[in-house]
Motif scaffolding. Sequence first.
Motif, mmCIF file in Angstrom:
data_model
loop_
_atom_site.group_PDB
_atom_site.id
_atom_site.type_symbol
_atom_site.label_atom_id
_atom_site.label_comp_id
_atom_site.label_asym_id
_atom_site.label_seq_id
_atom_site.Cartn_x
_atom_site.Cartn_y
_atom_site.Cartn_z
ATOM 1 N N ASN A 162 -15.223 3.837 -1.190
ATOM 2 C CA ASN A 162 -14.612 5.159 -1.346
ATOM 3 C C ASN A 162 -15.428 6.127 -0.493
ATOM 4 O OD1 ASN A 162 -13.882 7.733 -2.201
ATOM 5 N ND2 ASN A 162 -13.476 7.069 -4.289
ATOM 6 N N PRO A 219 -11.822 -2.388 1.301
ATOM 7 C CA PRO A 219 -10.937 -2.036 0.187
ATOM 8 C C PRO A 219 -11.652 -1.482 -1.046
ATOM 9 C CG PRO A 219 -11.125 -4.414 0.398
ATOM 10 C CD PRO A 219 -11.791 -3.815 1.606
ATOM 11 N N ASP A 220 -12.935 -1.779 -1.182
ATOM 12 C CA ASP A 220 -13.665 -1.307 -2.360
ATOM 13 C C ASP A 220 -14.570 -0.114 -2.082
ATOM 14 O OD1 ASP A 220 -12.504 -3.346 -3.915
ATOM 15 O OD2 ASP A 220 -14.001 -4.773 -3.191
ATOM 16 N N GLU A 233 -6.604 4.621 8.206
ATOM 17 C CA GLU A 233 -6.727 4.409 6.757
ATOM 18 C C GLU A 233 -6.329 2.982 6.373
ATOM 19 O OE1 GLU A 233 -8.479 6.461 5.264
ATOM 20 O OE2 GLU A 233 -8.297 8.152 6.640
ATOM 21 N N ILE A 237 0.875 -1.172 0.000
ATOM 22 C CA ILE A 237 0.000 0.000 0.000
ATOM 23 C C ILE A 237 0.909 1.217 0.000
ATOM 24 C CG2 ILE A 237 -1.767 1.280 1.248
ATOM 25 C CD1 ILE A 237 -2.621 -1.430 2.505
ATOM 26 N N ARG A 253 -6.196 -1.658 -8.852
ATOM 27 C CA ARG A 253 -5.660 -2.612 -7.884
ATOM 28 C C ARG A 253 -4.449 -2.112 -7.105
ATOM 29 N NH1 ARG A 253 -5.275 -8.306 -10.565
ATOM 30 N NH2 ARG A 253 -5.333 -7.264 -12.552
ATOM 31 N N THR A 254 -4.108 -0.854 -7.241
ATOM 32 C CA THR A 254 -3.050 -0.262 -6.422
ATOM 33 C C THR A 254 -3.729 0.530 -5.307
ATOM 34 O OG1 THR A 254 -1.550 -0.114 -8.308
ATOM 35 C CG2 THR A 254 -1.034 1.248 -6.391
ATOM 36 N N GLN A 255 -3.322 0.273 -4.072
ATOM 37 C CA GLN A 255 -3.924 0.933 -2.919
ATOM 38 C C GLN A 255 -3.028 2.069 -2.435
ATOM 39 O OE1 GLN A 255 -4.273 -2.854 -0.693
ATOM 40 N NE2 GLN A 255 -6.418 -2.279 -0.421
ATOM 41 N N ALA A 270 -8.333 0.118 4.203
ATOM 42 C CA ALA A 270 -7.709 -0.721 3.172
ATOM 43 C C ALA A 270 -7.963 -2.202 3.424
ATOM 44 C CB ALA A 270 -6.206 -0.443 3.104
ATOM 45 N N TYR A 321 -8.167 6.993 2.172
ATOM 46 C CA TYR A 321 -7.731 5.790 1.484
ATOM 47 C C TYR A 321 -8.336 5.793 0.083
ATOM 48 C CZ TYR A 321 -8.068 1.002 -0.169
ATOM 49 O OH TYR A 321 -8.014 -0.120 -0.957
ATOM 50 N N SER A 322 -7.565 5.335 -0.898
ATOM 51 C CA SER A 322 -8.094 5.198 -2.251
ATOM 52 C C SER A 322 -7.399 4.031 -2.945
ATOM 53 C CB SER A 322 -7.888 6.485 -3.058
ATOM 54 O OG SER A 322 -6.518 6.721 -3.294
ATOM 55 N N SER A 323 -7.989 3.603 -4.027
ATOM 56 C CA SER A 323 -7.342 2.571 -4.847
ATOM 57 C C SER A 323 -7.595 2.909 -6.312
ATOM 58 C CB SER A 323 -7.866 1.178 -4.513
ATOM 59 O OG SER A 323 -9.240 1.080 -4.799
#
Length: 149
Positions: free
Chosen positions: A81, A78-79, A70, A29, A48-50, A74, A43-45
């Motif tokens: 926002n 993880p999905d 944060e 991450i 597939r990169t966190q 993750a 937190y953002s992705s």
Amino acid sequence: MKAIKEVVRQLIKTHKSNDPFQIAKEKNIIILFAELGNTLGFYSSYKRTQFIHLNSQLDEMMQRFVCAHELGHAVLHPDSNTPFLRANTLFSVEKLEVEANTFAVELLLSDDIITQYQNTDLTIYDIAEIYSVPRQLVYLKSCLQPSFF
């Protein structure tokens, strides 16, 4: 909340650390520091990169807690926002935020850490301060005994 405690316990065991920066690094991450105004972090992705974004204006102790919070997003969401949900929908993100705070408190203030101080004059609030946990979030710690308050 017991499920969060178990997730954290397994994470600490796997990474042999409760340092959110180390765990994030080992989980690939990316941590970015930037001036975020009133935002502590998020937190953002992307593809597939966190990413964990931290406000560079925070002191080291607060950065540690925000990173743990944060990291909670993750690991647990993880999905999701939350900034998008908050700004563009009527979805309440309160549950997600409480879970991320609980994750951070459990990570930074593990049962093993609390046990080390059991026969001292320190209160749970003193211990929390030592380990970068904001005083107002101590109530999220699930193993506390009345003698610590």
